[in-house]
Structure formats: C-alpha cells, structure tokens
Write a protein that holds these residues in place. Structure first.
Motif, PDB file in Angstrom:
ATOM      1  N   TYR A  28       0.825  -1.210   0.000  1.00 42.56           N
ATOM      2  CA  TYR A  28       0.000   0.000   0.000  1.00 42.56           C
ATOM      3  C   TYR A  28       0.857   1.258   0.000  1.00 42.56           C
ATOM      4  N   LEU A  29       1.917   1.249   0.764  1.00 45.71           N
ATOM      5  CA  LEU A  29       2.802   2.417   0.825  1.00 45.71           C
ATOM      6  C   LEU A  29       3.478   2.664  -0.514  1.00 45.71           C
ATOM      7  N   ILE A  30       4.001   1.618  -1.125  1.00 41.87           N
ATOM      8  CA  ILE A  30       4.657   1.767  -2.426  1.00 41.87           C
ATOM      9  C   ILE A  30       3.658   2.217  -3.491  1.00 41.87           C
ATOM     10  N   ALA A  31       2.465   1.653  -3.482  1.00 43.33           N
ATOM     11  CA  ALA A  31       1.436   2.051  -4.452  1.00 43.33           C
ATOM     12  C   ALA A  31       1.050   3.517  -4.268  1.00 43.33           C
ATOM     13  N   ALA A  32       0.919   3.954  -3.031  1.00 41.94           N
ATOM     14  CA  ALA A  32       0.563   5.354  -2.771  1.00 41.94           C
ATOM     15  C   ALA A  32       1.659   6.297  -3.265  1.00 41.94           C
ATOM     16  N   VAL A  33       2.905   5.936  -3.025  1.00 42.13           N
ATOM     17  CA  VAL A  33       4.019   6.773  -3.485  1.00 42.13           C
ATOM     18  C   VAL A  33       4.040   6.836  -5.005  1.00 42.13           C
ATOM     19  N   LEU A  34       3.826   5.706  -5.674  1.00 39.09           N
ATOM     20  CA  LEU A  34       3.814   5.701  -7.137  1.00 39.09           C
ATOM     21  C   LEU A  34       2.662   6.527  -7.701  1.00 39.09           C
ATOM     22  N   VAL A  35       1.496   6.454  -7.081  1.00 36.58           N
ATOM     23  CA  VAL A  35       0.354   7.251  -7.541  1.00 36.58           C
ATOM     24  C   VAL A  35       0.641   8.744  -7.358  1.00 36.58           C
ATOM     25  N   ILE A  36       1.205   9.112  -6.235  1.00 34.17           N
ATOM     26  CA  ILE A  36       1.537  10.518  -5.994  1.00 34.17           C
ATOM     27  C   ILE A  36       2.584  10.998  -6.998  1.00 34.17           C
ATOM     28  N   LEU A  37       3.599  10.193  -7.254  1.00 36.36           N
ATOM     29  CA  LEU A  37       4.607  10.573  -8.246  1.00 36.36           C
ATOM     30  C   LEU A  37       4.005  10.704  -9.640  1.00 36.36           C
ATOM     31  N   PHE A  38       3.072   9.832  -9.992  1.00 34.52           N
ATOM     32  CA  PHE A  38       2.418   9.915 -11.285  1.00 34.52           C
ATOM     33  C   PHE A  38       1.575  11.181 -11.393  1.00 34.52           C
ATOM     34  N   ILE A  39       0.863  11.544 -10.337  1.00 41.08           N
ATOM     35  CA  ILE A  39       0.064  12.767 -10.330  1.00 41.08           C
ATOM     36  C   ILE A  39       0.960  13.989 -10.481  1.00 41.08           C
ATOM     37  N   ILE A  40       2.064  14.002  -9.764  1.00 38.26           N
ATOM     38  CA  ILE A  40       3.000  15.126  -9.871  1.00 38.26           C
ATOM     39  C   ILE A  40       3.571  15.200 -11.283  1.00 38.26           C
ATOM     40  N   TYR A  41       3.930  14.065 -11.862  1.00 37.99           N
ATOM     41  CA  TYR A  41       4.472  14.037 -13.221  1.00 37.99           C
ATOM     42  C   TYR A  41       3.452  14.593 -14.220  1.00 37.99           C
ATOM     43  N   LYS A  42       2.217  14.146 -14.113  1.00 41.76           N
ATOM     44  CA  LYS A  42       1.176  14.607 -15.036  1.00 41.76           C
ATOM     45  C   LYS A  42       0.898  16.101 -14.845  1.00 41.76           C
ATOM     46  N   ALA A  43       0.916  16.573 -13.604  1.00 44.64           N
ATOM     47  CA  ALA A  43       0.670  17.991 -13.351  1.00 44.64           C
ATOM     48  C   ALA A  43       1.784  18.842 -13.947  1.00 44.64           C
ATOM     49  N   VAL A  44       3.015  18.420 -13.771  1.00 44.67           N
ATOM     50  CA  VAL A  44       4.146  19.161 -14.336  1.00 44.67           C
ATOM     51  C   VAL A  44       4.103  19.116 -15.864  1.00 44.67           C
ATOM     52  N   ASP A  45       3.781  17.950 -16.406  1.00 48.77           N
ATOM     53  CA  ASP A  45       3.699  17.797 -17.858  1.00 48.77           C
ATOM     54  C   ASP A  45       2.565  18.644 -18.442  1.00 48.77           C
ATOM     55  N   LEU A  46       1.453  18.732 -17.757  1.00 47.73           N
ATOM     56  CA  LEU A  46       0.303  19.505 -18.231  1.00 47.73           C
ATOM     57  C   LEU A  46       0.599  21.002 -18.222  1.00 47.73           C
TER      58      LEU A  46
END
Length: 80
Positions: free
Chosen positions: A59-77
């Motif tokens: 759960y911890l690793i999945a949460a970190v990956l989801v947060i990193l993906f959201i940050i990546y998409k926000a920066v990319d957008l």
C-alpha cells in the motif's frame, strides 16, 4: 514509449523479483517450521510489526507511485 513509463516498468519488474524471492524465502521457513505448533515471532517482527508486513509495504509503495504519477502529469500539463 516515454522514459517515465520505462522507469515505472523497471521499478515494477524489480518489485516483482524481490517479492518472488521473499515469498520463496518465507515458504522455505514454513516448511522448516511445519512440525512445530506455536513458534515465537522473530524479534525483528515483534519490534516492527507494521514495517515487516508486505501488505502495508505494498500500500505504501502504491501510494508513493500514484503521488509521483500525479506530480508528473501535473508538471507535464502545465509545462506545455
């Protein structure tokens, strides 16, 4: 394929390999303890019951990956 996807694939493959090795290690330990009824928990597990639980780690690793993906998409957008 973007470099971000490649990095995620490598991380996922690493987690899968480590999970398989850990599962095999635990299975061997269970075979050795099969004849004993109630064994004591190892000291490391007694000291840190949550950090040694693979479900919580997943759960911890999945949460970190989801947060990193959201940050990546926000920066990319907003960079475009």
């Amino acid at each position: 394929m973007s470099s971000f996807i490649m990095v995620l694939m490598l991380i996922s493959a690493g987690v899968l390999v480590l999970s398989l090795l850990y599962t095999l290690k635990v299975a061997r330990q269970q075979k050795e303890l099969k004849n004993e009824l109630d064994t004591d928990l190892p000291d490391k597990v007694q000291e840190h019951p949550y950090t040694k639980n693979p479900i919580f780690l997943t759960y911890l690793i999945a949460a970190v990956l989801v947060i990193l993906f959201i940050i990546y998409k926000a920066v990319d957008l907003y960079a475009a």
